[in-house]
Design an enzyme around this catalytic site. Structure first.
Site, short mmCIF file in Angstrom:
data_model
loop_
_atom_site.label_atom_id
_atom_site.label_comp_id
_atom_site.label_asym_id
_atom_site.label_seq_id
_atom_site.Cartn_x
_atom_site.Cartn_y
_atom_site.Cartn_z
N ASP A 47 0.83 -1.21 0.00
CA ASP A 47 0.00 0.00 0.00
C ASP A 47 0.86 1.25 0.00
O ASP A 47 0.54 2.24 -0.65
CB ASP A 47 -0.91 0.01 1.23
CG ASP A 47 -2.11 -0.92 1.06
OD1 ASP A 47 -2.97 -0.95 1.94
OD2 ASP A 47 -2.16 -1.61 0.02
N TYR A 50 2.21 1.95 -3.44
CA TYR A 50 1.09 2.42 -4.26
C TYR A 50 0.76 3.88 -3.94
O TYR A 50 0.58 4.72 -4.82
CB TYR A 50 -0.13 1.51 -4.02
CG TYR A 50 -1.37 1.97 -4.76
CD1 TYR A 50 -2.29 2.81 -4.14
CD2 TYR A 50 -1.61 1.58 -6.07
CE1 TYR A 50 -3.42 3.23 -4.82
CE2 TYR A 50 -2.73 2.01 -6.75
CZ TYR A 50 -3.64 2.83 -6.12
OH TYR A 50 -4.75 3.26 -6.79
N ASP A 51 0.70 4.18 -2.64
CA ASP A 51 0.39 5.56 -2.22
C ASP A 51 1.41 6.55 -2.75
O ASP A 51 1.07 7.67 -3.13
CB ASP A 51 0.34 5.64 -0.69
CG ASP A 51 -0.96 5.05 -0.14
OD1 ASP A 51 -1.08 4.92 1.09
OD2 ASP A 51 -1.85 4.73 -0.96
N SER A 96 -38.44 -0.20 -23.33
CA SER A 96 -38.46 -1.67 -23.32
C SER A 96 -38.96 -2.16 -24.68
O SER A 96 -39.14 -1.36 -25.60
CB SER A 96 -39.32 -2.17 -22.17
OG SER A 96 -40.65 -1.77 -22.39
N GLU A 130 -30.78 -11.29 -32.81
CA GLU A 130 -29.68 -11.48 -31.84
C GLU A 130 -30.27 -11.98 -30.53
O GLU A 130 -31.45 -11.76 -30.25
CB GLU A 130 -28.96 -10.14 -31.61
CG GLU A 130 -29.83 -9.14 -30.84
CD GLU A 130 -29.37 -7.70 -30.94
OE1 GLU A 130 -29.44 -7.14 -32.06
OE2 GLU A 130 -28.97 -7.14 -29.90
N LYS A 132 -31.51 -12.26 -26.77
CA LYS A 132 -31.98 -11.33 -25.74
C LYS A 132 -31.31 -11.77 -24.44
O LYS A 132 -31.64 -12.83 -23.90
CB LYS A 132 -33.50 -11.37 -25.62
CG LYS A 132 -34.05 -10.38 -24.62
CD LYS A 132 -35.57 -10.34 -24.68
CE LYS A 132 -36.14 -9.19 -23.87
NZ LYS A 132 -35.87 -9.30 -22.44
N ARG A 153 -30.98 1.25 -15.72
CA ARG A 153 -32.14 1.73 -16.46
C ARG A 153 -33.12 2.49 -15.56
O ARG A 153 -33.74 3.45 -15.97
CB ARG A 153 -32.82 0.52 -17.10
CG ARG A 153 -33.99 0.90 -17.92
CD ARG A 153 -34.67 -0.31 -18.46
NE ARG A 153 -36.08 -0.11 -18.23
CZ ARG A 153 -37.05 -0.71 -18.85
NH1 ARG A 153 -36.77 -1.62 -19.73
NH2 ARG A 153 -38.29 -0.45 -18.60
N LYS A 306 -34.61 -6.46 -34.93
CA LYS A 306 -34.61 -5.00 -35.10
C LYS A 306 -34.50 -4.66 -36.58
O LYS A 306 -33.67 -5.26 -37.29
CB LYS A 306 -33.39 -4.37 -34.38
CG LYS A 306 -33.36 -4.65 -32.88
CD LYS A 306 -32.06 -4.18 -32.23
CE LYS A 306 -32.02 -4.65 -30.78
NZ LYS A 306 -30.72 -4.44 -30.14
N CYS A 424 -25.03 -32.58 11.97
CA CYS A 424 -24.50 -32.85 10.64
C CYS A 424 -24.82 -34.29 10.25
O CYS A 424 -24.48 -35.22 10.98
CB CYS A 424 -22.99 -32.63 10.63
SG CYS A 424 -22.24 -33.18 9.08
S1 IVH Z 1 -32.71 -3.54 -27.54
C1 IVH Z 1 -35.26 0.37 -27.63
N1 IVH Z 1 -31.37 -5.78 -27.52
O1 IVH Z 1 -34.55 -6.37 -22.99
C2 IVH Z 1 -34.93 -1.05 -27.38
N2 IVH Z 1 -32.60 -5.19 -25.56
O2 IVH Z 1 -37.47 -6.03 -22.85
C3 IVH Z 1 -33.64 -1.22 -26.71
N3 IVH Z 1 -32.33 -6.78 -23.72
O3 IVH Z 1 -34.60 -3.25 -21.44
C4 IVH Z 1 -33.41 -2.60 -26.25
N4 IVH Z 1 -30.97 -8.17 -24.75
O4 IVH Z 1 -32.62 -4.79 -20.96
C5 IVH Z 1 -32.19 -4.97 -26.82
N5 IVH Z 1 -30.08 -7.72 -27.60
C6 IVH Z 1 -30.90 -6.90 -26.93
C7 IVH Z 1 -31.28 -7.17 -25.61
C8 IVH Z 1 -32.14 -6.29 -24.96
C9 IVH Z 1 -31.61 -7.91 -23.61
C10 IVH Z 1 -33.20 -6.26 -22.65
C11 IVH Z 1 -33.00 -4.81 -22.32
C12 IVH Z 1 -34.35 -4.16 -22.45
C13 IVH Z 1 -35.25 -5.34 -22.37
C14 IVH Z 1 -36.55 -5.05 -23.10
#
Ligand code: IVH
Length: 430
Positions: A47, A50-51, A96, A130, A132, A153, A306, A424
């Site tokens: 330490d 480091y200090d 969401s 992709e 989730k 969030r 998306k 035990c």
């Molecule tokens: S896109 C405007 N992509 O899912 C939309 N969200 O149910 C932006 N999540 O709050 C979100 N994987 O926490 C997006 N590949 C992904 C995701 C993802 C997980 C979560 C994220 C969001 C929630 C919505």
């Protein structure tokens, strides 16, 4: 670790360029020590040594204030933990996603998008697919390529300031690299924990006599929302970048190219994102990801689609709190009901006792399950699980199956509440 302003450690350099050179080398050295100390619990200096490095850095910055940048170690570590999280208003709200559960709802989503955009049947509509990620979302603000603030969030409009905690994540770059990084960029993505890290963390929790986490998502959330960043640093959490909020520029025409940029600028991006031009392609990728699910090593709960072109995303906009240009196609829950036949007590290496549910064999998500963890005594009491009950079992990825709840806790003729042994079962001691 702490450092005060006394003892500058020798004469100061005569000019700003000389000072800047020494400062850069010192900053790099301190960051390396910080990583070893905060992230790996393995310091290589005392330490005191480091200090001394920090004091020298402080002295240089006091003499040459231009050296105080947002990423200087003087601005980033060693800060006292806050009493509670400060609130951060997101420059662009964190929204969401709408959900789809059946394939028909995905086809309907594509039709809706086409209708809204008044597209002709022959017009091409490219859409990304992709995983989730099942974690918690976070927004990371970069100014001039430097990480300045990070938030959860929260309610979508206002989140909690967890900047120092996010800094402990290896996947969160302190400084963005590569060309055309926007002046201001809020990167959004998911904080999560891998299955292997989750299991190891829970083993450590048991050995330390601390409560275990029910699942990797809870573990990631609990780890990120710690008041002391040092606790977060000891927790193996990760981050996938998949979106952005405020951005002074989006040097890309498509979602996929912009996510590619995020990867180029230093973020971990999910390797399973692909672009398709019809429902068959999207659904094929959904099924491929679902088939891979147990092997990914982290929890996902669906696939997100998306619209790829950013100009089309802008035209589509939002309806209430969800984008019209994206949808989450959820996986069916990996749950089943069965009968709890017995509760066994397993004795760990260190003498810790773990209750294990012995189940009438049942197939959950394609795998026969006959054991499930009940974590500990508190968990059994909280769920009031009794031998003979019909229970809901859940199996997510390759995580040990869990008992979610008792199906009919009010039925008559239930067995007695489970009594945790006071001696035990292995050696008979208390
Ligand atoms: S896109 C405007 N992509 O899912 C939309 N969200 O149910 C932006 N999540 O709050 C979100 N994987 O926490 C997006 N590949 C992904 C995701 C993802 C997980 C979560 C994220 C969001 C929630 C919505």
């Amino acid at each position: 670790m702490s450092a005060d302003e006394t003892d500058a450690g020798g004469e100061l350099p005569p000019s700003l360029p000389d000072a800047a050179k020494e400062h850069a080398a010192l900053a790099e050295e301190i960051r390396a020590h910080d990583r070893r100390y905060y992230q790996h619990d393995a310091p290589t200096v005392s330490d005191a040594e480091y200090d001394a490095l920090r004091r020298r850095l402080n002295a240089l910055e006091a003499a040459f204030p231009d050296l105080v940048t947002a990423d200087s170690p003087s601005q980033t570590v060693g800060a006292a933990p806050s009493e509670a999280f400060a609130k951060v208003r997101h420059a662009v709200p964190m929204l969401s996603l709408g959900n789809a559960f059946a394939e028909a709802e995905v086809t309907e989503f594509l039709a809706r998008v086409r209708r809204f955009l008044q597209m002709k049947p022959e017009d091409e509509l490219r859409v990304t697919a992709e995983p989730k990620i099942d974690g918690l979302s976070a927004s990371l603000r970069y100014e001039k390529g430097l990480f300045v603030r990070g938030a959860t969030r929260g309610d979508g409009a206002v989140g909690e300031d967890v900047t120092q905690n996010l800094r402990t994540i290896d996947d969160v770059p302190e400084r963005l690299t590569g060309g055309d990084v926007p002046e201001v960029l809020e990167v959004r993505g998911e904080v999560y924990m891998s299955h292997a890290d989750f299991r190891a963390l829970n083993e450590r929790q048991v050995e330390a006599g601390k409560p275990v986490f029910a699942n990797p998502r809870n573990a990631a959330a609990g780890s990120l929302r710690q008041l002391d960043p040092k606790v977060t640093a000891g927790r193996p959490i990760r981050f996938f970048a998949y979106a952005w909020g405020e951005a002074s520029a989006t040097p890309a025409e498509t979602q996929s190219a912009m996510v590619g940029n995020l990867g180029r600028w230093g973020f971990a991006i999910n390797p399973l994102m692909k672009v398709f031009d019809d429902a068959e392609g999207l659904l094929g990728h959904y099924r491929a990801i679902e088939a891979e699910r147990a092997k990914l090593g982290y929890d996902i709960d669906g696939v997100v689609y998306k619209v790829d072109r950013l100009d089309l995303q802008r035209r589509l906009g939002f309806v209430s709190r969800t984008p019209r240009w994206a949808i989450a196609h959820k996986f069916p829950a990996e749950q089943a009901t069965t009968v709890l036949e017995a509760i066994d007590i397993q004795v760990g290496r260190t003498g810790s006792l773990t209750p294990v549910a012995k189940l009438k064999p049942v197939t959950v998500g394609g795998v026969v399950v006959q054991n499930a963890t009940l974590h500990n005594e508190d968990e059994i009491a909280r769920k009031d699980v009794r031998v003979g009950d019909t229970v809901v079992v859940q199996r997510a990825g390759d995580v040990i199956p869990q008992i979610v709840r008792v199906v009919d806790p009010d039925r008559t003729g239930r067995g007695p509440a489970f009594e945790f042994p006071t001696v035990c079962p292995a050696c008979g001691s208390h």
